[in-house]
Design a protein around this motif. Structure first.
Motif, PDB file in Angstrom:
ATOM      1  N   MET A  76       0.835  -1.196   0.000  1.00  7.93           N
ATOM      2  CA  MET A  76       0.000   0.000   0.000  1.00  7.93           C
ATOM      3  C   MET A  76       0.876   1.254   0.000  1.00  7.93           C
ATOM      4  O   MET A  76       1.818   1.358   0.779  1.00  7.93           O
ATOM      5  CB  MET A  76      -0.902   0.021   1.242  1.00  7.93           C
ATOM      6  CG  MET A  76      -1.714   1.299   1.388  1.00  7.93           C
ATOM      7  SD  MET A  76      -2.651   1.389   2.927  1.00  7.93           S
ATOM      8  CE  MET A  76      -3.885   0.144   2.614  1.00  7.93           C
ATOM      9  N   PRO A  77       0.589   2.221  -0.875  1.00  4.67           N
ATOM     10  CA  PRO A  77       1.304   3.491  -0.792  1.00  4.67           C
ATOM     11  C   PRO A  77       1.131   4.111   0.593  1.00  4.67           C
ATOM     12  O   PRO A  77       0.019   4.221   1.096  1.00  4.67           O
ATOM     13  CB  PRO A  77       0.642   4.342  -1.883  1.00  4.67           C
ATOM     14  CG  PRO A  77       0.099   3.341  -2.849  1.00  4.67           C
ATOM     15  CD  PRO A  77      -0.343   2.188  -2.007  1.00  4.67           C
ATOM     16  N   GLU A  78       2.257   4.489   1.196  1.00  6.94           N
ATOM     17  CA  GLU A  78       2.235   5.088   2.518  1.00  6.94           C
ATOM     18  C   GLU A  78       2.554   6.575   2.380  1.00  6.94           C
ATOM     19  O   GLU A  78       2.570   7.122   1.271  1.00  6.94           O
ATOM     20  CB  GLU A  78       3.229   4.358   3.433  1.00  6.94           C
ATOM     21  CG  GLU A  78       2.939   2.873   3.554  1.00  6.94           C
ATOM     22  CD  GLU A  78       3.941   2.127   4.423  1.00  6.94           C
ATOM     23  OE1 GLU A  78       4.563   2.742   5.321  1.00  6.94           O
ATOM     24  OE2 GLU A  78       4.123   0.912   4.207  1.00  6.94           O
ATOM     25  N   LEU A  79       2.797   7.234   3.492  1.00  8.38           N
ATOM     26  CA  LEU A  79       2.989   8.686   3.463  1.00  8.38           C
ATOM     27  C   LEU A  79       4.017   9.138   2.413  1.00  8.38           C
ATOM     28  O   LEU A  79       3.737  10.067   1.643  1.00  8.38           O
ATOM     29  CB  LEU A  79       3.371   9.191   4.864  1.00  8.38           C
ATOM     30  CG  LEU A  79       3.472  10.703   5.065  1.00  8.38           C
ATOM     31  CD1 LEU A  79       3.214  11.070   6.521  1.00  8.38           C
ATOM     32  CD2 LEU A  79       4.803  11.281   4.617  1.00  8.38           C
ATOM     33  N   PRO A  80       5.216   8.539   2.342  1.00  9.48           N
ATOM     34  CA  PRO A  80       6.191   9.037   1.358  1.00  9.48           C
ATOM     35  C   PRO A  80       5.725   8.915  -0.085  1.00  9.48           C
ATOM     36  O   PRO A  80       6.000   9.814  -0.903  1.00  9.48           O
ATOM     37  CB  PRO A  80       7.426   8.160   1.622  1.00  9.48           C
ATOM     38  CG  PRO A  80       7.300   7.764   3.050  1.00  9.48           C
ATOM     39  CD  PRO A  80       5.822   7.527   3.238  1.00  9.48           C
ATOM     40  N   GLU A  81       5.038   7.819  -0.414  1.00  3.33           N
ATOM     41  CA  GLU A  81       4.557   7.651  -1.781  1.00  3.33           C
ATOM     42  C   GLU A  81       3.463   8.666  -2.103  1.00  3.33           C
ATOM     43  O   GLU A  81       3.456   9.290  -3.179  1.00  3.33           O
ATOM     44  CB  GLU A  81       4.019   6.228  -1.982  1.00  3.33           C
ATOM     45  CG  GLU A  81       5.077   5.144  -1.969  1.00  3.33           C
ATOM     46  CD  GLU A  81       5.601   4.824  -0.583  1.00  3.33           C
ATOM     47  OE1 GLU A  81       6.834   4.652  -0.430  1.00  3.33           O
ATOM     48  OE2 GLU A  81       4.792   4.746   0.374  1.00  3.33           O
ATOM     49  N   VAL A  82       2.528   8.844  -1.177  1.00  2.11           N
ATOM     50  CA  VAL A  82       1.421   9.776  -1.404  1.00  2.11           C
ATOM     51  C   VAL A  82       1.934  11.214  -1.444  1.00  2.11           C
ATOM     52  O   VAL A  82       1.496  12.024  -2.270  1.00  2.11           O
ATOM     53  CB  VAL A  82       0.339   9.596  -0.326  1.00  2.11           C
ATOM     54  CG1 VAL A  82      -0.801  10.592  -0.516  1.00  2.11           C
ATOM     55  CG2 VAL A  82      -0.216   8.173  -0.355  1.00  2.11           C
ATOM     56  N   GLU A  83       2.893  11.535  -0.588  1.00  5.58           N
ATOM     57  CA  GLU A  83       3.461  12.884  -0.592  1.00  5.58           C
ATOM     58  C   GLU A  83       4.256  13.146  -1.869  1.00  5.58           C
ATOM     59  O   GLU A  83       4.232  14.263  -2.407  1.00  5.58           O
ATOM     60  CB  GLU A  83       4.356  13.083   0.636  1.00  5.58           C
ATOM     61  CG  GLU A  83       5.058  14.427   0.707  1.00  5.58           C
ATOM     62  CD  GLU A  83       4.124  15.623   0.808  1.00  5.58           C
ATOM     63  OE1 GLU A  83       4.616  16.753   0.569  1.00  5.58           O
ATOM     64  OE2 GLU A  83       2.928  15.451   1.118  1.00  5.58           O
ATOM     65  N   THR A  84       4.936  12.130  -2.382  1.00 10.99           N
ATOM     66  CA  THR A  84       5.641  12.270  -3.655  1.00 10.99           C
ATOM     67  C   THR A  84       4.670  12.616  -4.774  1.00 10.99           C
ATOM     68  O   THR A  84       4.904  13.541  -5.565  1.00 10.99           O
ATOM     69  CB  THR A  84       6.395  10.971  -3.998  1.00 10.99           C
ATOM     70  OG1 THR A  84       7.417  10.741  -3.024  1.00 10.99           O
ATOM     71  CG2 THR A  84       7.040  11.057  -5.374  1.00 10.99           C
ATOM     72  N   ILE A  85       3.568  11.884  -4.834  1.00  8.61           N
ATOM     73  CA  ILE A  85       2.550  12.148  -5.854  1.00  8.61           C
ATOM     74  C   ILE A  85       1.986  13.559  -5.683  1.00  8.61           C
ATOM     75  O   ILE A  85       1.805  14.292  -6.663  1.00  8.61           O
ATOM     76  CB  ILE A  85       1.440  11.091  -5.775  1.00  8.61           C
ATOM     77  CG1 ILE A  85       1.986   9.727  -6.199  1.00  8.61           C
ATOM     78  CG2 ILE A  85       0.238  11.484  -6.643  1.00  8.61           C
ATOM     79  CD1 ILE A  85       1.048   8.571  -5.934  1.00  8.61           C
ATOM     80  N   ARG A  86       1.722  13.943  -4.450  1.00  4.97           N
ATOM     81  CA  ARG A  86       1.178  15.276  -4.195  1.00  4.97           C
ATOM     82  C   ARG A  86       2.121  16.357  -4.698  1.00  4.97           C
ATOM     83  O   ARG A  86       1.703  17.314  -5.371  1.00  4.97           O
ATOM     84  CB  ARG A  86       0.917  15.476  -2.706  1.00  4.97           C
ATOM     85  CG  ARG A  86       0.191  16.791  -2.384  1.00  4.97           C
ATOM     86  CD  ARG A  86       0.442  17.270  -0.990  1.00  4.97           C
ATOM     87  NE  ARG A  86       1.820  17.706  -0.793  1.00  4.97           N
ATOM     88  CZ  ARG A  86       2.310  18.870  -1.206  1.00  4.97           C
ATOM     89  NH1 ARG A  86       1.548  19.731  -1.864  1.00  4.97           N
ATOM     90  NH2 ARG A  86       3.579  19.195  -0.978  1.00  4.97           N
TER      91      ARG A  86
END
Length: 275
Positions: free
Chosen positions: A1-11
């Motif tokens: 599951m995408p976690e904080l670093p992955e989601v923040e990268t996308i953001r």
């Protein structure tokens, strides 16, 4: 599951591309992505709306709209959110659940192999109440060693399961719990309330250091994750213990082991992280 670093990268990658853009046509190849809303209701809710900014809360991406409403996307296990110059066709439409047409001719595509991700609307005025269910942001100013000590005091739950509880801290999942606990030298099975103050201080530092490094390397690609450009992250190349069962510990040389904590596969060094 995408976690904080992955989601923040996308953001970080998408925000400058979607700011002040207007959502035009909305394609919903898989109507379950917006359930319990119908596809028609979901289209009406966001078509023609201007995106003010893209923010993040925990593992959620929030498209804040000019009318005060918020379009939220939760990637869950296998979701991908990418920015495209061309409308996807053919094989590129496989697993496509949502496609936003923007007024500059580009597209935001939500693909999801396992179809667990969701897109939903939070009405104007309801956003603050909705996000109160999540714990503090681990990279936020309010998340201090003193606050972490207060949060863990008297808690009997194993520290790893507590770190992954989104109502306790928002955004940490299996990967970063393993890596932060190793960095701090704490056994994942330790009762949270039994941690000493020096251990709490180390853990606080390790959580922030691990997450910041992962963001710098644009997340971890061990399954399906790619960033908003469709590229893999690089943090998996620096894993200290996660998915390294049977390999030598980078700190002491002893063998990394895999156990289950809270039902999740957990990697640790029993010598560096003593129970």
């Amino acid at each position: 599951m995408p976690e904080l670093p992955e989601v923040e990268t996308i953001r970080r990658q998408l925000d400058p591309l979607v700011r002040d853009r207007i959502i035009g046509r909305v394609e919903i190849p898989d109507p379950t992505v917006a359930a319990p809303w119908s596809a028609a209701r979901f289209r009406r809710a966001i078509s023609g709306k201007r995106i003010q900014r893209l923010t993040r809360r925990g593992k959620y991406l929030r498209f804040e709209l000019a009318d005060g409403e918020t379009l939220v996307i939760h990637l869950r296990m296998t979701g991908r959110l990418t920015h495209l110059e061309r409308r996807p066709g053919g094989d590129r439409r496989r697993h496509l659940r949502l496609l936003l047409h923007l007024d500059d001719g580009t597209f935001i595509a939500f693909h999801d192999t396992r179809r667990l991700g969701k897109a939903f609307i939070i009405p104007a005025g309801d956003s603050r109440a909705y996000w109160q269910k999540l714990g503090p942001e681990p990279l936020g100013r309010s998340f201090t060693p003193a606050r972490l000590a207060k949060m863990t005091a008297g808690r009997d739950r194993q520290i790893k399961t507590l770190l992954m509880d989104q109502s306790f801290i928002a955004g940490i999942g299996n990967i970063y719990a393993d890596e932060a606990l190793f960095d701090a030298g704490i056994d994942p099975r330790r009762p949270a309330g039994k941690l000493t103050q020096p251990e709490i201080t180390r853990l606080h530092s390790s959580i922030r250091k691990t997450l910041k490094k992962a963001i710098r390397l644009e997340g971890s690609s061990i399954d399906s994750y790619v960033n908003a450009r469709g590229e893999k992250g690089g943090f998996q190349e620096t894993f200290q213990v996660h998915r390294r069962q049977g390999e030598p510990c980078p700190r002491c040389g002893h063998t990394i082991e895999k156990i289950r904590v809270g039902g999740r596969g957990t990697y640790f060094c029993p010598y560096c992280q003593k129970l």
